[in-house]
Design an enzyme around this catalytic site. Sequence first.
Site, PDB file in Angstrom:
ATOM      1  N   ILE A  67       0.904  -1.157   0.000  1.00 46.71           N
ATOM      2  CA  ILE A  67       0.000   0.000   0.000  1.00 46.71           C
ATOM      3  C   ILE A  67       0.941   1.204   0.000  1.00 46.71           C
ATOM      4  O   ILE A  67       1.899   1.258   0.770  1.00 46.71           O
ATOM      5  CB  ILE A  67      -0.963   0.009   1.224  1.00 46.71           C
ATOM      6  CG1 ILE A  67      -1.882   1.235   1.190  1.00 46.71           C
ATOM      7  CG2 ILE A  67      -0.241  -0.098   2.558  1.00 46.71           C
ATOM      8  CD1 ILE A  67      -3.023   1.193   2.238  1.00 46.71           C
ATOM      9  N   SER A  68       0.679   2.168  -0.888  1.00 49.49           N
ATOM     10  CA  SER A  68       1.600   3.299  -1.025  1.00 49.49           C
ATOM     11  C   SER A  68       1.659   4.142   0.248  1.00 49.49           C
ATOM     12  O   SER A  68       0.708   4.174   1.032  1.00 49.49           O
ATOM     13  CB  SER A  68       1.174   4.191  -2.191  1.00 49.49           C
ATOM     14  OG  SER A  68       1.297   3.512  -3.402  1.00 49.49           O
TER      15      SER A  68
END
Length: 218
Positions: A67-68
Amino acid sequence: MAYKYIDNYREQGARKRLVELLNKKGIEDAQVLAAMGKVPRHYFFDETFWNQAYKDIAFPIGEGQTISQPYTVAYQTELLHISKGDKVLEIGTGCGYQTCVLLELGAKVYTIERQEKLYHRTKQVLPHIGYKTNFFCGDGSKGIPKHAPFNKIIVTAGAPFVPEDLLKQLAIGGILVIPVGDEQSQKMVTVLKVSETDYEKIVLDTFRFVPLVGDRAW
Ligand code: SAM
């Protein structure tokens, strides 16, 4: 025990502090900050790791992907200058966090993920937590010609160059945001499509993304 989607005061408070931090780090667009403040990022984490959800860090989501980092999501979103109703192509759905931020801004999102497991998982989770959008599974480096043109295109994986197909699928006046470089680091690049043949390109800060894997990429 079944996973529960609960947005407690503790998570809400942590999210507010994260938004303040993003602002301190240079994110100024009030609408982007508001959108970041609405998406419950902990819903994308196993309950065991909820204490990690509002740190400004990327985190593993399975299938070798992440997940960024919130700062990266806010940075790319700010560069897109989303207006309500914009038709946006997102390449690299992952867990769908960025997708939700775009939806909070009123965009009509077409999101594509090449990894089948992630595609199926995210397609199931997002409507469950209140976000409805158009999911596609496949190689996003070629865009989605059937649904072009797009007002905005965001690539959330590192590309070796700007894929020609994506430029073609951008509407005139549209903006493409894409990290471009080698597998170690990339520069954030924005491309404004001025006319069918003219583009204005700006090269910005350095980031490190997982690679964009596909026919028009690595
Ligand atoms: N947008 C996500 C978020 O909100 O956290 C993070 C995405 S993750 C950094 C990058 C994603 O791009 C991975 O899920 C990866 O499988 C996907 N990807 C890589 N190459 C792709 C391609 N050619 N087409 C579609 N997705 C791709």
